[in-house]
Design an enzyme around this catalytic site. Structure first.
Site, PDB file in Angstrom:
ATOM      1  N   LYS A  23     -17.179  -0.451 -13.338  1.00 21.84           N
ATOM      2  CA  LYS A  23     -16.900  -1.929 -13.107  1.00 21.84           C
ATOM      3  C   LYS A  23     -18.629  -2.592 -12.877  1.00 21.84           C
ATOM      4  O   LYS A  23     -18.755  -3.559 -13.741  1.00 21.84           O
ATOM      5  CB  LYS A  23     -16.383  -2.440 -11.756  1.00 21.84           C
ATOM      6  CG  LYS A  23     -14.981  -2.268 -12.071  1.00 21.84           C
ATOM      7  CD  LYS A  23     -14.196  -2.956 -10.800  1.00 21.84           C
ATOM      8  CE  LYS A  23     -12.817  -3.062 -10.793  1.00 21.84           C
ATOM      9  NZ  LYS A  23     -12.226  -3.448  -9.602  1.00 21.84           N
ATOM     10  N   ASP A  61     -10.718 -10.143 -10.655  1.00 20.48           N
ATOM     11  CA  ASP A  61     -10.180  -9.590  -9.001  1.00 20.48           C
ATOM     12  C   ASP A  61     -10.193 -10.881  -8.258  1.00 20.48           C
ATOM     13  O   ASP A  61      -9.314 -10.943  -7.400  1.00 20.48           O
ATOM     14  CB  ASP A  61     -11.134  -8.611  -8.637  1.00 20.48           C
ATOM     15  CG  ASP A  61     -10.997  -7.301  -9.252  1.00 20.48           C
ATOM     16  OD1 ASP A  61      -9.985  -7.096  -9.903  1.00 20.48           O
ATOM     17  OD2 ASP A  61     -11.868  -6.580  -9.217  1.00 20.48           O
TER      18      ASP A  61
HETATM   19  N1  LIG Z   1      -4.909  -4.588  -5.803  1.00 18.57           N
HETATM   20  C1  LIG Z   1      -5.861  -4.797  -6.701  1.00 18.57           C
HETATM   21  O1  LIG Z   1      -5.759  -5.307  -7.781  1.00 18.57           O
HETATM   22  C2  LIG Z   1      -7.115  -4.153  -6.305  1.00 18.57           C
HETATM   23  C3  LIG Z   1      -8.331  -4.335  -7.287  1.00 18.57           C
HETATM   24  C4  LIG Z   1      -9.526  -3.683  -6.914  1.00 18.57           C
HETATM   25  C5  LIG Z   1      -9.551  -2.840  -5.599  1.00 18.57           C
HETATM   26  N2  LIG Z   1      -8.503  -2.433  -5.031  1.00 18.57           N
HETATM   27  C6  LIG Z   1      -8.634  -1.599  -4.057  1.00 18.57           C
HETATM   28  O2  LIG Z   1      -9.686  -2.103  -2.900  1.00 18.57           O
HETATM   29  C7  LIG Z   1     -10.124  -1.072  -2.516  1.00 18.57           C
HETATM   30  C8  LIG Z   1     -11.836  -1.288  -2.578  1.00 18.57           C
HETATM   31  O3  LIG Z   1     -12.141  -1.252  -3.974  1.00 18.57           O
HETATM   32  P1  LIG Z   1     -13.370  -1.412  -4.568  1.00 18.57           P
HETATM   33  O4  LIG Z   1     -13.429  -1.453  -5.993  1.00 18.57           O
HETATM   34  O5  LIG Z   1     -13.994  -2.504  -3.774  1.00 18.57           O
HETATM   35  O6  LIG Z   1     -14.104  -0.088  -4.133  1.00 18.57           O
HETATM   36  P2  LIG Z   1     -15.765   0.239  -3.437  1.00 18.57           P
HETATM   37  O7  LIG Z   1     -16.724  -0.907  -4.367  1.00 18.57           O
HETATM   38  O8  LIG Z   1     -15.935   1.563  -3.629  1.00 18.57           O
HETATM   39  O9  LIG Z   1     -15.837  -0.190  -1.933  1.00 18.57           O
HETATM   40  C9  LIG Z   1     -15.417   0.601  -0.919  1.00 18.57           C
HETATM   41  C10 LIG Z   1     -15.401  -0.097   0.403  1.00 18.57           C
HETATM   42  O10 LIG Z   1     -14.748   0.458   1.150  1.00 18.57           O
HETATM   43  C11 LIG Z   1     -15.567   0.462   2.223  1.00 18.57           C
HETATM   44  N3  LIG Z   1     -14.873   2.020   3.036  1.00 18.57           N
HETATM   45  C12 LIG Z   1     -14.707   2.996   2.372  1.00 18.57           C
HETATM   46  N4  LIG Z   1     -14.288   4.066   3.131  1.00 18.57           N
HETATM   47  C13 LIG Z   1     -14.415   3.643   4.486  1.00 18.57           C
HETATM   48  C14 LIG Z   1     -14.166   4.222   5.699  1.00 18.57           C
HETATM   49  N5  LIG Z   1     -13.599   5.456   5.909  1.00 18.57           N
HETATM   50  N6  LIG Z   1     -14.299   3.304   6.779  1.00 18.57           N
HETATM   51  C15 LIG Z   1     -14.670   1.819   6.603  1.00 18.57           C
HETATM   52  N7  LIG Z   1     -15.182   1.495   5.136  1.00 18.57           N
HETATM   53  C16 LIG Z   1     -14.980   2.250   4.312  1.00 18.57           C
HETATM   54  C17 LIG Z   1     -16.873   0.719   1.750  1.00 18.57           C
HETATM   55  O11 LIG Z   1     -17.892   0.659   2.878  1.00 18.57           O
HETATM   56  P3  LIG Z   1     -19.505   0.994   2.729  1.00 18.57           P
HETATM   57  O12 LIG Z   1     -19.994   0.149   2.214  1.00 18.57           O
HETATM   58  O13 LIG Z   1     -19.869   1.498   3.979  1.00 18.57           O
HETATM   59  O14 LIG Z   1     -19.237   2.595   1.834  1.00 18.57           O
HETATM   60  C18 LIG Z   1     -16.766  -0.383   0.971  1.00 18.57           C
HETATM   61  O15 LIG Z   1     -17.060  -1.433   1.628  1.00 18.57           O
HETATM   62  C19 LIG Z   1      -9.576   0.387  -3.128  1.00 18.57           C
HETATM   63  O16 LIG Z   1      -8.604   0.780  -2.118  1.00 18.57           O
HETATM   64  C20 LIG Z   1      -8.940  -0.385  -4.377  1.00 18.57           C
HETATM   65  O17 LIG Z   1      -7.891   0.413  -4.618  1.00 18.57           O
HETATM   66  C21 LIG Z   1      -7.334  -3.220  -5.475  1.00 18.57           C
END
Ligand SMILES: NC(=O)c1ccc[n+]([C@@H]2O[C@H](COP(=O)([O-])OP(=O)(O)OC[C@H]3O[C@@H](n4cnc5c(N)ncnc54)[C@H](OP(=O)(O)O)[C@@H]3O)[C@@H](O)[C@H]2O)c1
Length: 301
Positions: A71, A107
């Protein structure tokens, strides 16, 4: 579906993409409206991204969705960004106009539309967002303009502060935006008078479905709890929120609504959201029943 030499191709690129619901969701919409489009998914490894973008131009692929891990990385290969994608620094949708590739992010508006679809208007509300990754950024930039207060929690506190600073620069308003470390003590305090809680971390996502980012005691009846995670459909957070009497919104709703905005960008037409939702739920049911027949007992998305 009658695929011919004139059919317009849209595709998802990411890694992994094999279990994505997007092909089912988008093809159901094309079929419903009788559009000569088809949607497929390509697994593109990070080291092949540049070649893949050349391929999009060479093959004349009309529209793209972009998912993890591309992304942000894809931006440098595009010819332009719309204002929101540029502000957020992330792209999940591309339109190919005669070889010129322009990136968008749907998003944030997808999350807003999922809230509205559930009858929740975040205008003037206090919103708590967990996470400071790509999806949190998109959602935060959309909601910061309308919420009365926005609190961003993140495990890595510096990332929460960076997002807060970016939002303050954008809004020219320091007062309404806060950043906090993801600790029980801070969460308890900020959730006491919050209206909407949004989980934009990956905590609770399969295979770690027993995890939750928020203690059950902090959830209450007059809170809206929206989890962006859609695998499983009901996360532990949503289950505990439901049991506490809170209004709950799952990540599938956002997936459909962000896909609906992508659909509009590619076709110029309003997406049939209910048809897309039905197709996704049908596919999830099929996956669950074939997984339980195989003795795996869980859905494969
Ligand atoms: N429904 C939808 O259409 C949609 C769209 C986009 C994303 N999502 C979902 O949203 C979630 C995040 O996606 P993203 O693209 O934003 O991912 P990302 O950019 O990789 O960000 C991940 C986030 O999760 C936090 N995190 C990961 N493991 C953690 C843990 N064990 N404890 C606390 N915080 C933790 C990270 O914190 P740190 O900064 O500390 O690493 C970061 O803030 C995913 O599950 C994805 O499937 C859904």
């Amino acid at each position: 579906m009658n695929v011919s030499g004139k059919t317009k191709v849209c595709a998802l690129i990411g890694d992994p993409v094999e279990h994505s619901l997007s092909p089912v969701i988008q093809n159901s919409a094309f079929k419903h409206l009788g559009l000569d489009y088809v949607y497929v998914a390509f697994n593109v490894k990070a080291n092949s991204l540049k070649d893949a973008v050349y391929g999009i131009r060479a093959l004349g692929i009309h529209g793209l969705n972009v998912t993890m891990p591309h992304k942000i990385a894809i931006i440098k290969y595009l010819d332009g960004l719309d204002e929101t994608a540029s502000r957020v620094g992330s792209v999940n949708t591309i339109l190919n106009s005669d070889g010129r590739l322009v990136g968008y992010t749907t998003d944030g508006v997808g999350a807003l539309n999922a809230l509205k679809h559930a009858g929740v208007d975040p205008s003037g509300e206090k919103v708590v967002i967990l996470g400071a990754g790509g999806s949190s950024r998109a959602v935060a930039f959309t909601l910061a303009e309308i919420a009365s207060e926005l609190v961003i929690f993140n495990r890595t506190f510096d990332r929460a502060k960076d997002l807060k600073n970016a939002l303050c620069r954008f809004l020219g308003d320091e007062l309404r935006i806060k950043a906090a470390p993801l600790t029980d003590e801070h969460l308890k305090k900020e959730l006491e008078d919050a209206d909407i809680l949004i989980n934009a971390t990956s905590v609770g996502m399969k295979p770690n479905s027993d995890d939750t980012p928020v203690k059950q005691d902090y959830l209450r009846k007059d809170l809206v709890v929206f989890d962006l995670v859609y695998e499983p459909l009901e996360t532990r957070l949503l289950r505990e929120a439901r049991l506490a009497g809170a209004k709950v919104i799952n990540g599938l709703s956002m997936l459909i609504h962000q896909g609906a905005v992508s659909f509009k960008i590619w076709t110029g037409m309003k997406a049939p959201v209910e048809i897309m939702m039905d197709a996704a739920l049908k596919k999830i049911k099929q996956s669950e029943s074939s997984a339980s027949n195989n003795g795996k007992g869980d859905a494969a998305f």
